[in-house]
Design a protein around this motif. Structure first.
Motif, PDB file in Angstrom:
ATOM      1  N   LEU A   1       0.958  -1.443  -0.055  1.00  0.00           N
ATOM      2  CA  LEU A   1       0.105   0.031   0.092  1.00  0.00           C
ATOM      3  C   LEU A   1       0.996   1.369   0.035  1.00  0.00           C
ATOM      4  O   LEU A   1       1.800   1.402   0.711  1.00  0.00           O
ATOM      5  CB  LEU A   1      -0.826  -0.172   1.095  1.00  0.00           C
ATOM      6  CG  LEU A   1      -2.155   0.900   1.138  1.00  0.00           C
ATOM      7  CD1 LEU A   1      -3.186   0.637   0.388  1.00  0.00           C
ATOM      8  CD2 LEU A   1      -2.749   1.073   2.787  1.00  0.00           C
ATOM      9  N   PRO A   2       0.860   2.055  -0.998  1.00  0.00           N
ATOM     10  CA  PRO A   2       1.678   3.244  -1.113  1.00  0.00           C
ATOM     11  C   PRO A   2       1.297   4.399  -0.070  1.00  0.00           C
ATOM     12  O   PRO A   2       0.079   4.291   0.386  1.00  0.00           O
ATOM     13  CB  PRO A   2       1.320   3.773  -2.555  1.00  0.00           C
ATOM     14  CG  PRO A   2       0.406   2.838  -3.287  1.00  0.00           C
ATOM     15  CD  PRO A   2      -0.112   1.786  -2.014  1.00  0.00           C
ATOM     16  N   LYS A   3       2.221   5.134   0.398  1.00  0.00           N
ATOM     17  CA  LYS A   3       1.725   6.204   1.299  1.00  0.00           C
ATOM     18  C   LYS A   3       0.984   7.207   0.741  1.00  0.00           C
ATOM     19  O   LYS A   3       1.079   7.321  -0.642  1.00  0.00           O
ATOM     20  CB  LYS A   3       3.153   6.780   1.835  1.00  0.00           C
ATOM     21  CG  LYS A   3       3.784   6.181   2.835  1.00  0.00           C
ATOM     22  CD  LYS A   3       5.129   6.482   3.311  1.00  0.00           C
ATOM     23  CE  LYS A   3       6.068   5.792   4.198  1.00  0.00           C
ATOM     24  NZ  LYS A   3       6.993   6.384   4.686  1.00  0.00           N
ATOM     25  N   MET A   4       0.122   7.966   1.003  1.00  0.00           N
ATOM     26  CA  MET A   4      -0.513   9.054   0.201  1.00  0.00           C
ATOM     27  C   MET A   4       0.399  10.011  -0.519  1.00  0.00           C
ATOM     28  O   MET A   4       1.326  10.678   0.086  1.00  0.00           O
ATOM     29  CB  MET A   4      -1.424   9.939   1.122  1.00  0.00           C
ATOM     30  CG  MET A   4      -2.504  10.507   0.483  1.00  0.00           C
ATOM     31  SD  MET A   4      -3.619  11.628   1.379  1.00  0.00           S
ATOM     32  CE  MET A   4      -2.449  12.528   2.616  1.00  0.00           C
ATOM     33  N   GLY A   5      -0.085  10.085  -1.892  1.00  0.00           N
ATOM     34  CA  GLY A   5       0.615  11.034  -2.632  1.00  0.00           C
ATOM     35  C   GLY A   5       1.753  10.378  -3.160  1.00  0.00           C
ATOM     36  O   GLY A   5       2.569  10.956  -3.953  1.00  0.00           O
ATOM     37  N   GLU A   6       2.010   9.164  -2.992  1.00  0.00           N
ATOM     38  CA  GLU A   6       3.277   8.412  -3.599  1.00  0.00           C
ATOM     39  C   GLU A   6       2.663   7.253  -4.257  1.00  0.00           C
ATOM     40  O   GLU A   6       1.581   6.890  -4.268  1.00  0.00           O
ATOM     41  CB  GLU A   6       4.049   7.973  -2.516  1.00  0.00           C
ATOM     42  CG  GLU A   6       4.859   8.918  -1.665  1.00  0.00           C
ATOM     43  CD  GLU A   6       5.684   8.684  -0.430  1.00  0.00           C
ATOM     44  OE1 GLU A   6       6.183   7.412  -0.428  1.00  0.00           O
ATOM     45  OE2 GLU A   6       6.252   9.373  -0.023  1.00  0.00           O
ATOM     46  N   HIS A   7       3.654   6.367  -4.972  1.00  0.00           N
ATOM     47  CA  HIS A   7       3.201   5.601  -5.733  1.00  0.00           C
ATOM     48  C   HIS A   7       4.194   4.175  -5.556  1.00  0.00           C
ATOM     49  O   HIS A   7       5.282   4.477  -5.101  1.00  0.00           O
ATOM     50  CB  HIS A   7       3.153   5.734  -7.363  1.00  0.00           C
ATOM     51  CG  HIS A   7       4.552   6.264  -7.882  1.00  0.00           C
ATOM     52  ND1 HIS A   7       5.295   7.456  -8.017  1.00  0.00           N
ATOM     53  CD2 HIS A   7       5.273   5.344  -8.708  1.00  0.00           C
ATOM     54  CE1 HIS A   7       6.400   7.280  -8.516  1.00  0.00           C
ATOM     55  NE2 HIS A   7       6.471   5.914  -9.003  1.00  0.00           N
ATOM     56  N   VAL A   8       3.833   2.989  -5.999  1.00  0.00           N
ATOM     57  CA  VAL A   8       4.519   1.969  -6.004  1.00  0.00           C
ATOM     58  C   VAL A   8       4.486   1.471  -7.456  1.00  0.00           C
ATOM     59  O   VAL A   8       3.782   1.651  -8.175  1.00  0.00           O
ATOM     60  CB  VAL A   8       4.027   0.818  -5.201  1.00  0.00           C
ATOM     61  CG1 VAL A   8       4.366   1.345  -3.594  1.00  0.00           C
ATOM     62  CG2 VAL A   8       2.728   0.514  -5.198  1.00  0.00           C
ATOM     63  N   LEU A   9       5.613   0.618  -8.092  1.00  0.00           N
ATOM     64  CA  LEU A   9       5.585  -0.123  -9.093  1.00  0.00           C
ATOM     65  C   LEU A   9       5.148  -1.574  -9.168  1.00  0.00           C
ATOM     66  O   LEU A   9       5.777  -2.171  -8.226  1.00  0.00           O
ATOM     67  CB  LEU A   9       6.977   0.136  -9.891  1.00  0.00           C
ATOM     68  CG  LEU A   9       7.037  -0.002 -11.308  1.00  0.00           C
ATOM     69  CD1 LEU A   9       6.061   0.929 -11.831  1.00  0.00           C
ATOM     70  CD2 LEU A   9       8.503   0.324 -11.648  1.00  0.00           C
ATOM     71  N   SER A  10       4.334  -1.940  -9.967  1.00  0.00           N
ATOM     72  CA  SER A  10       3.554  -3.270 -10.076  1.00  0.00           C
ATOM     73  C   SER A  10       4.748  -4.096 -10.648  1.00  0.00           C
ATOM     74  O   SER A  10       5.588  -3.513 -11.559  1.00  0.00           O
ATOM     75  CB  SER A  10       2.373  -3.502 -10.417  1.00  0.00           C
ATOM     76  OG  SER A  10       2.356  -3.411 -11.809  1.00  0.00           O
ATOM     77  N   SER A  11       4.824  -5.451 -10.565  1.00  0.00           N
ATOM     78  CA  SER A  11       5.628  -6.174 -11.164  1.00  0.00           C
ATOM     79  C   SER A  11       5.514  -6.021 -12.811  1.00  0.00           C
ATOM     80  O   SER A  11       6.713  -6.494 -13.545  1.00  0.00           O
ATOM     81  CB  SER A  11       5.742  -7.554 -10.920  1.00  0.00           C
ATOM     82  OG  SER A  11       4.401  -8.125 -11.127  1.00  0.00           O
ATOM     83  N   ASP A  12       4.451  -5.794 -13.247  1.00  0.00           N
ATOM     84  CA  ASP A  12       4.296  -5.543 -14.866  1.00  0.00           C
ATOM     85  C   ASP A  12       4.554  -4.128 -15.298  1.00  0.00           C
ATOM     86  O   ASP A  12       3.931  -3.720 -16.278  1.00  0.00           O
ATOM     87  CB  ASP A  12       2.940  -6.107 -15.295  1.00  0.00           C
ATOM     88  CG  ASP A  12       1.681  -5.633 -14.420  1.00  0.00           C
ATOM     89  OD1 ASP A  12       1.931  -4.869 -13.284  1.00  0.00           O
ATOM     90  OD2 ASP A  12       0.723  -6.056 -14.519  1.00  0.00           O
ATOM     91  N   GLY A  13       5.043  -3.217 -14.418  1.00  0.00           N
ATOM     92  CA  GLY A  13       5.418  -1.848 -14.696  1.00  0.00           C
ATOM     93  C   GLY A  13       4.202  -0.749 -14.530  1.00  0.00           C
ATOM     94  O   GLY A  13       4.347   0.225 -15.264  1.00  0.00           O
ATOM     95  N   ILE A  14       3.116  -1.105 -13.773  1.00  0.00           N
ATOM     96  CA  ILE A  14       2.133  -0.141 -13.669  1.00  0.00           C
ATOM     97  C   ILE A  14       2.415   0.646 -12.400  1.00  0.00           C
ATOM     98  O   ILE A  14       2.764   0.299 -11.221  1.00  0.00           O
ATOM     99  CB  ILE A  14       0.701  -0.823 -13.489  1.00  0.00           C
ATOM    100  CG1 ILE A  14       0.484  -1.785 -14.534  1.00  0.00           C
ATOM    101  CG2 ILE A  14      -0.225   0.203 -13.067  1.00  0.00           C
ATOM    102  CD1 ILE A  14       0.351  -0.960 -15.976  1.00  0.00           C
TER     103      ILE A  14
END
Length: 193
Positions: free
Chosen positions: A147-160
């Motif tokens: 779960l990303p922190k608010m205002g941030e992002h993570v990258l899924s294994s397929d690049g999303i």
């Protein structure tokens, strides 16, 4: 009433996917239709979403709101979304309202959205943004990402890129201008602002 006796509610709208969609914004589920001012995503006049979008793209919180009819300008909204390549859908296809209201806290997700099926319809979309914690949790479960922190992002294994944005509900205690700043950062990162 037992949870299993509560009615299952199906999502009322098809995904909104403009040609060349680059960003998919996902809430949890619409409020009951007695709260709608239009037949489209974020229909509640007391939700900050369309005011925030007006502020970001027109520098006017009321740019997409018609005061006379007390509704949003659906034609202008769809034009803007199409022009800016923004798709909309929600993270739940079917829910139970445990308290009969729109609060995510009392929403049981029976059937989540088929995210990858949806993304296959948008080959240019590599950014998914969730509006609030519950929606972010659903997408994290589907993608197997933290779960990303608010205002941030993570990258899924397929690049999303999966972004967690502030809730646009007025119940979420943040000024409209601050919410808009978070979403503007997302749109800049996605190359649409």
């Amino acid at each position: 009433m037992e949870e299993c006796d509560m009615p299952i509610e199906r999502h009322p709208w098809k995904p909104f996917i403009p040609q060349g969609a680059k960003v998919l914004i996902m809430g949890t589920f619409p409020p009951g239709n007695h709260r709608w001012s239009m037949d489209f995503y974020y229909p509640n006049r007391t939700n900050d979403f369309w005011y925030m979008i007006g502020l970001i793209f027109f520098n006017d919180r009321n740019a997409l709101y018609c005061k006379e009819s007390r509704t949003f300008d659906l034609g202008a909204i769809k034009s803007l979304l199409t022009e800016r390549h923004i798709a909309l859908n929600d993270t739940a296809r079917e829910v139970r309202r445990l308290k009969g209201n729109a609060s995510d806290k009392f929403l049981e997700i029976v059937t989540p959205v088929p995210l990858y099926e949806l993304l296959r319809m948008m080959p240019e979309c590599h950014t998914v943004a969730t509006t609030g914690e519950k929606a972010a949790g659903v997408i994290a479960d589907i993608t197997g990402t933290p779960l990303p922190k608010m205002g941030e992002h993570v990258l899924s294994s397929d690049g999303i890129e999966i972004w967690r944005m502030p809730s646009t509900s007025r119940a979420y205690p943040m000024k409209l201008e601050y919410k808009a700043a978070y979403y503007a950062d997302l749109f800049r990162a996605a190359g649409i602002l």
